[in-house]
Scaffold this motif. Structure first.
Motif, mmCIF file in Angstrom:
data_model
loop_
_atom_site.group_PDB
_atom_site.id
_atom_site.type_symbol
_atom_site.label_atom_id
_atom_site.label_comp_id
_atom_site.label_asym_id
_atom_site.label_seq_id
_atom_site.Cartn_x
_atom_site.Cartn_y
_atom_site.Cartn_z
ATOM 1 N N UNK A 170 65.196 -1.920 5.453
ATOM 2 C CA UNK A 170 64.918 -1.278 6.736
ATOM 3 C C UNK A 170 63.535 -0.656 6.740
ATOM 4 N N UNK A 171 63.197 0.015 5.663
ATOM 5 C CA UNK A 171 61.873 0.655 5.591
ATOM 6 C C UNK A 171 60.761 -0.359 5.716
ATOM 7 N N UNK A 172 60.928 -1.447 4.995
ATOM 8 C CA UNK A 172 59.900 -2.495 5.002
ATOM 9 C C UNK A 172 59.738 -3.069 6.407
ATOM 10 N N UNK A 173 60.855 -3.341 7.026
ATOM 11 C CA UNK A 173 60.804 -3.925 8.367
ATOM 12 C C UNK A 173 60.208 -2.933 9.348
ATOM 13 N N UNK A 174 60.576 -1.673 9.203
ATOM 14 C CA UNK A 174 60.038 -0.673 10.122
ATOM 15 C C UNK A 174 58.545 -0.527 9.956
ATOM 16 N N UNK A 175 58.099 -0.562 8.696
ATOM 17 C CA UNK A 175 56.653 -0.461 8.491
ATOM 18 C C UNK A 175 55.951 -1.638 9.115
ATOM 19 N N UNK A 176 56.561 -2.800 9.052
ATOM 20 C CA UNK A 176 55.909 -3.953 9.655
ATOM 21 C C UNK A 176 55.969 -3.890 11.171
ATOM 22 N N UNK A 177 56.928 -3.142 11.716
ATOM 23 C CA UNK A 177 57.009 -3.035 13.171
ATOM 24 C C UNK A 177 56.163 -1.891 13.707
ATOM 25 N N UNK A 178 55.561 -1.126 12.788
ATOM 26 C CA UNK A 178 54.651 -0.098 13.270
ATOM 27 C C UNK A 178 55.283 1.259 13.488
ATOM 28 N N UNK A 179 56.342 1.540 12.763
ATOM 29 C CA UNK A 179 56.952 2.867 12.865
ATOM 30 C C UNK A 179 56.215 3.802 11.911
#
Lengths: 626, 256
Positions: A367-376
């Protein structure tokens, strides 16, 4: 093609050092061209400590330009002036002008980066001499910067010319000039512009308080369901980036659909499908696919005589919702699992599909990785204050009610008094075991008891122990997660006859949640006897290790709190799941995101979980809590 | 925004077109000349947003192709019966079916197969060979229509993972032979759910790269399925065998 900034590229690229080879290539190019800087007493390469350091400072041709030099292993820079064909294909993108300023500022901040200017005005042979005399790259390297914007004043004069001659105090001069340059460049530690990179942004649309699996799930679905890409700025504030006390990491990691409430069953079913397709939901290009280590072995719940009727009706509800659960009699149990002692068991329910256990850290990381890639945005800090504004309004029953809305969140940094006020539109309380404190900050519960203003959030931390033991004659590979009639549970861990389990203590024996110390006597007295009764092989077991974690326990009805608060209109809850938060996180995250974006629950209706029920006194009781 | 370096897995499908999808989950070692191409692709991906978006799009497209292949054919059941519907699904995937007392039906190289099986309304399917097919969790809906299946071969299926294995229990009454050799995503956790298949007589679990400890897993699976002959991993692997010792008959359980 849209080029990523060199910093973004640098951050992503982690290949092996092309440094030395490129350095040699560049140097040999230089040598071929016969420029002065390689003709000095030492080929600059000789001064380079071979190894992982990237290399060559000096460009092939003496045109003005910027050369980036990296003293660690990532990339090598070659002069802009040098024709592209001269240097090997591994030449990294080189930023010009203003980009150079920003980039150089960041580069210069790290002591490992050096900036070298190659220019006509520069006496390259002198530089070469100095270079070879120097201690190496990290030693007295020549540092010269000429950003385009700054004039050609003092900086371009040769170091020795200030005193009108060849100065012997070369090293001192260089460090002086280096200091001066560093103080002028943007981004360097400088008094005028303090470094704010650790602080959260000043404005954010949504602030998620709590970076555990529920908070990250809400952030993920907010970004996933927003109408426009980049439509929302989401900030996740987590107090402890090591997650040392967070319930997510300390969880046993089970997922099951054997609940009594249809909403819980639907949430678990959706979460199971989320976990099954996790590599589609959380796909990040260039990242390896996630391996959740899911064990689809199922849950086996045992019921005594008095609970058998409740279990039957629960299983009926579960089957209606689509869970694959079957009922077993004691005989069937003995047939299937010969290691069970069915004394006192009247009925058992066994989940066949979509039930089991997995690795919660992997989910969190994904989740963290995906969120970082989504710009959170992520921030490590603690929320200490909400600044609210109130409005008095009249209800339809002609009562005055004060509605509050949070418009600023104060995020305090670790070990410091520094805080950042973040202007926000929506706050999500996903603080787990500490949700009540966050709610109290917003003024929830400050009022005469019995009124809506006086209704506190009834979530408190409860400590639960998990013990790991080894039993060589224990149940085999097919063992599901067995939950005994007494409340004790255990499951297999790995291939090596290790098991882990625990038991929820009775109300009066609740341990003190002030710390996460493990009470081993609890195992001896309260857990082991029940385990040994149920599985005779567990009479000879040896405890290897144990840990403790918190349940964000909802003292009202042990079910989650989801949705907005009636009076603090922009605080949304996603907490209080009392031990089954991890397995319902994807579903709950989506529900909260739908509530925020659409105004109502769209897929799974979680209205029984709204905050109002605490005031109205309507319990949404969940019977199957472990 | 630091994306870790590691993955070569997501690169392979992009580069190798149709064959690449088989490597999506696999721990396949790339050959030397492919490494350079991959590095170049990694480099481009790290530096250009367009390349990253293109790769993301291509990956989504591969995934939706797999979804399309595994769409539900259960609507065929009322018209042609469950056996024909399931057989149609398998044949469309590229596998082979054998009806009871009939010959194996395989699709030809164009993917077409003889339409005779539509007439076999009452004849159950005995054996399915779904090797190298792109069958996944959703596709098992169709496979589970074949209630009296006796032999199932899922060799080298790239999308069969632990979740899929947990779905095989409805075939417990009839399934006697199961082969999972070479499936890159099957691990010992999925093998644990095979205990429902009590009628299994032959289980092939050779060459499973995701299984962490093949020898120990073999022993545990044998204990779990006492009537089954578990093939594939020599349980003495890793142990030193003297010349006079031979591996035991794998059908008999390990003495406690």
């Amino acid at each position: 093609m849209v080029k990523k900034s060199s910093m973004a590229a640098a951050a992503e690229e982690l290949g092996p050092a092309p440094g030395i080879q490129a350095a040699i290539a560049a140097a040999s190019c230089c040598a071929k061209r016969g420029t002065r800087h390689t003709s000095g007493p030492g080929n600059p390469l000789n001064a380079l400590p071979l190894g992982k350091l990237g290399a060559l400072p000096i460009s092939a041709r003496g045109r003005a330009g910027l050369t980036y030099l990296k003293a660690s292993q990532w990339r090598v820079g070659a002069g802009l002036g040098g024709a592209p064909g001269e240097v090997t294909g591994r030449q990294p993108p080189i930023a010009w002008g203003g980009g150079a300023l920003r980039a150089t500022g960041q580069l210069a901040r790290s002591s490992e980066w050096r900036l070298v200017r190659s220019s006509d005005r520069w006496d390259n042979s002198e530089a070469a001499v100095r270079l070879s005399e120097g201690a190496g790259l990290r030693g007295a390297m020549i540092r010269r910067v000429l950003p385009h914007g700054l004039g050609r004043g003092l900086l371009t004069r040769r170091p020795g010319t200030r005193r009108g001659g060849f100065s012997l105090d070369w090293d001192g001069k260089v460090s002086e000039i280096k200091k001066k340059i560093k103080s002028i460049l943007p981004g360097t530690p400088c008094d005028v512009l303090p470094d704010t990179s650790h602080l959260p942004p000043e404005h954010s649309d949504v602030v998620v308080v709590g970076g555990g699996v529920l908070g990250l799930s809400v952030a993920y679905w907010l970004k996933q369901l927003e109408n426009r890409r980049g439509g929302m700025r989401v900030l996740v504030v987590e107090r402890d980036h090591t997650y040392s006390q967070a319930s997510t990491g300390l969880s046993v990691g089970g997922i099951c659909q054997q609940f009594s409430l249809p909403e819980n069953i639907q949430l678990s079913l959706f979460s199971a499908s989320f976990l099954r397709n996790i590599n589609e939901y959380l796909a990040v290009t260039n990242a390896p696919p996630l391996d959740l280590q899911f064990n689809p072995s199922g849950y086996l719940l045992l019921a005594s005589e008095k609970d058998a009727a409740a279990m039957e009706s629960n299983v009926k509800v579960q089957k209606q919702e689509g869970a694959k659960v079957c009922l077993m009699s004691p005989d069937q149990l003995r047939n299937k699992f010969p290691w069970i002692n069915t004394e006192g068991v009247a009925l058992a329910s066994y989940g066949m599909e979509n039930e089991g256990w997995f690795d919660p850290w992997c989910l969190l990381h994904g989740l963290r990785q995906k969120l970082m890639s989504m710009g959170v945005f992520f921030c490590q800090g603690e929320v200490t204050r909400f600044v609210t504004s109130s409005q008095r309004m009249m209800t339809t029953d002609d009562e005055m009610v004060t509605l509050k809305s949070i418009h600023e969140v104060h995020v305090k940094m670790d070990h410091s008094l520094e805080y950042q006020p973040v202007e926000c539109a929506i706050v999500i309380n996903a603080a787990g075991a500490w949700s009540a404190q966050i709610a109290a900050l917003a003024g929830i519960g400050k009022g005469p008891p019995g009124t809506l203003q006086g209704t506190k959030l009834p979530v408190e931390p409860r400590k639960r122990y998990v013990y790991v033991w080894h039993c060589p004659q224990g149940p085999g590979l097919e063992t599901p997660l067995v939950a005994d009639t007494s409340g004790a549970y255990f499951r297999r861990e790995g291939l090596g006859s290790n098991y882990l389990g625990g038991r929820s203590p009775a109300e009066e024996e609740e341990p003190d949640p002030a710390n996460l110390e493990v009470d081993h006597d609890f195992f001896q007295e309260k857990v082991w006897p029940h385990l040994a009764l149920r599985v005779p092989a567990f009479e000879t077991l040896k405890v290897q290790t144990a840990w403790a974690g918190y349940y964000d326990y909802n003292t009202f009805d042990q079910n989650g709190v989801v949705g907005p608060h009636p009076l603090v209109v922009n605080m949304y809850f996603a907490t209080g799941f009392s031990g089954h938060g991890l397995q319902q996180a994807p579903g709950v995250g989506r529900a909260v995101a739908e509530m925020i974006l659409e105004g109502s629950f769209q897929t799974i209706d979680l209205s029984p979980f709204l905050f109002n029920r605490f005031y109205l006194g309507e319990k949404t009781q969940e019977n199957n809590i472990m | 925004m630091a994306a870790p370096w590691v993955s070569l897995r997501l690169v392979a499908p992009m580069w190798n077109g149709t064959r690449g999808i088989h490597r999506l989950g696999g721990a396949v070692v790339p050959e030397g000349n492919q490494k350079k191409e991959r590095k170049m692709l990694q480099f481009l991906n790290n530096h250009f947003y367009d390349v990253e978006a293109l790769r993301g799009y291509l990956l989504q497209r591969e995934m939706s192709k797999v979804h399309l292949k595994n769409r539900s054919f259960t609507w065929l059941e009322e018209q042609h019966g469950p056996y024909s519907a399931g057989a149609f699904f398998i044949l469309k995937q590229g596998g082979a079916v054998k009806f009871r007392d009939k010959e194996w039906i395989r699709p030809d190289k164009y993917g077409h197969s003889s339409p005779e099986f539509w007439n076999f309304r009452e004849v159950p399917v005995e054996a399915v060979d779904a090797s190298d097919c792109e069958i996944n969790y959703e596709g098992l809906d169709n496979l589970l229509l074949l209630k009296e299946l006796q032999s199932l071969s899922l060799q080298r299926c790239p999308h069969v993972d632990d979740w899929c294995l947990s779905r095989l229990y409805p075939l417990a009454d009839s399934l006697q032979e199961l082969s999972l050799a070479g499936c890159p995503r099957v691990s010992e956790r999925g093998l644990a759910c095979l205990h429902h298949l009590q009628n299994l007589r032959r289980l092939d679990i050779s060459d499973l790269p995701a299984v962490s400890n093949p020898g120990l897993t073999q022993i545990l699976v044998e204990e779990m399925l006492p009537n089954c002959q578990v093939v594939g991993v020599d349980w003495a692997e890793g142990l030193k065998l003297g010349p006079e010792e031979q591996p035991q008959d794998t059908a008999s359980p390990v003495p406690a």
